[in-house]
Design an enzyme around this catalytic site. Structure first.
Site: not given
Length: 417
Positions: A320, A326, A329-330, A334
């Protein structure tokens, strides 16, 4: 053990609004349930569902399409009087400003009286030292077995004023409640010319000119500006609906900085028990690499605080944005909802058989991302339970790191077989 308290009877406050100069009215009513709850246009709003913002040199509360201005002195009076549970019926756009202190609110509350309930009172204890600089102004918190607030000014003409206050109800009445707000003559003149504060006059505040108060008959305390700052601070932190134990140090701050600090206060305080990583693994149906909660700092009746240490060798950093590294976001979301899942299990494990059930998240509302997460960051997940009815649970939470809020949102879960 201290018990929660409410007022014994209805109290009506009617007066003039500071900003508009018009009619201002609110009504306080006893609350047999928990918390400070606002009643607006036929709908109840617990503090967890109220948005609060710095606005026109005061604090405004937002209830969907309605706003209540200058709520800080009322909230301070409720904290200072020991009122934990109360219904506030909003009848106008402003809280009556009276003499710019909390004295009138406190006197009326004491006249009606306070009633002790059966529910135990929880104190939110500062868990770790923390200090935040706001480009000059600074707020620091330290663990302590009492609530102590120290305020000192860092700018003229108030630089000579400071005050250290150890909270109890009687001391609040004597040392804080009567402290009036303050302003310089130049500021007051400019704001009046712009049409601000139509309900104000020369008796509404301590007006400073050339470093001193113009009307000395209005002065109640030698260091009144610092005492009024503490009055405001108590009102601002009570927007959390919580009572705290810890040492608070405020240097040159105002409402804006205190409101910005509230998420840190929420993340670094607690009233419940902790869970380690092994205890978490027994609760959540996840394991490495998808278990994203390292430790639980506080499990409470309707709130939980969790922690996630983001290391450089997390598996998701491999693919990623490998050059930037970084956290997705998901996965931040979570981590937040896993923390919420732990709260659901812990809160309802005795009431319901949850061994063969899973909280399946079915909806996300008002999700906002505000900061990115990098290797080395420590994330604090704070989740509040809004409601649990039937098989449907609604929670509201945010993720915080030392630089500020990372993300926040509201989530709905279905308890499924």
């Amino acid at each position: 053990m201290e018990k929660r308290k409410t007022i014994k009877d209805v109290i009506k406050f009617v007066g003039k609004g500071l900003y508009t100069g018009g009619h201002a009215e609110i009504v306080l009513k006893p609350n047999d349930k928990r918390g400070i709850v606002f009643y607006v246009d036929g709908k109840f709003f617990p503090l967890s569902e109220v948005q609060f913002v710095y606005n026109k040199r005061g604090v405004s509360l937002i209830f969907e399409n309605r706003t209540l201005m200058y709520a800080e002195h009322l909230m301070s009076a409720l904290y200072g009087s020991g009122v934990d549970d109360c219904i506030v019926e909003v009848k106008s756009e402003e809280v009556p400003f009276y003499d710019s202190s909390a004295k009138f609110f406190v006197e009326k509350i004491m006249e009606v009286g306070i009633e002790e309930k059966d529910d135990p009172l929880e104190f939110y204890v500062i868990k770790r030292p923390y200090s935040k600089n706001f480009g000059g102004p600074r707020i620091s918190i330290l663990p302590d077995d009492k609530l102590e607030i120290n305020y000192r000014f860092t700018h003229e003409p108030y630089k000579k004023y400071s005050f250290n206050f150890i909270f109890d109800v009687e001391s609040y009445f004597k040392e804080i409640a009567s402290a009036k707000t303050f302003i310089t003559y130049e500021e007051a003149k400019e704001l009046k010319e712009k049409g601000y504060f139509k309900g104000a006059d020369e008796k509404t505040a301590l007006i400073f000119k050339d470093g001193d108060v113009i009307d000395k008959d209005l002065v109640t305390f030698e260091n009144e500006p610092a005492r009024h700052k503490i009055l405001d601070i108590l009102g601002d932190i009570y927007l959390t609906g919580k009572r705290f134990k810890g040492k608070f140090i405020f240097e040159g701050t105002g409402h804006k900085e205190t409101l910005e600090f509230i998420p840190f206060l929420e993340a670094f305080s607690g009233s419940g028990y902790e869970l380690n990583s092994e205890e978490i693994r027994k609760i959540l149906p996840h394991d490495y690499p998808f278990l994203l909660v390292d430790r639980i700092l506080s499990v409470e009746s309707d709130r939980i605080v969790g922690i996630k240490n983001v290391s450089y060798n997390e598996n998701f950093f491999v693919g990623h944005f490998p050059e930037l590294k970084i956290m997705p976001g998901v996965l931040i979301v979570e981590a937040l909802v896993q923390t919420g899942g732990i709260m659901i299990y812990e809160k309802f494990k005795e009431k319901y058989d949850l061994k063969n059930k899973l909280p399946i998240f079915t909806g996300i509302d008002n999700l906002r991302f505000r900061n990115m997460v990098y290797p080395g960051d420590t994330l604090y997940m704070v989740v509040n339970l809004l409601r649990f009815k039937g098989k449907v649970c609604k929670i509201k939470g945010f993720v915080l790191k030392e630089e500020g809020i990372v993300c926040e949102g509201t989530f709905t879960a279905l308890i499924s077989e």
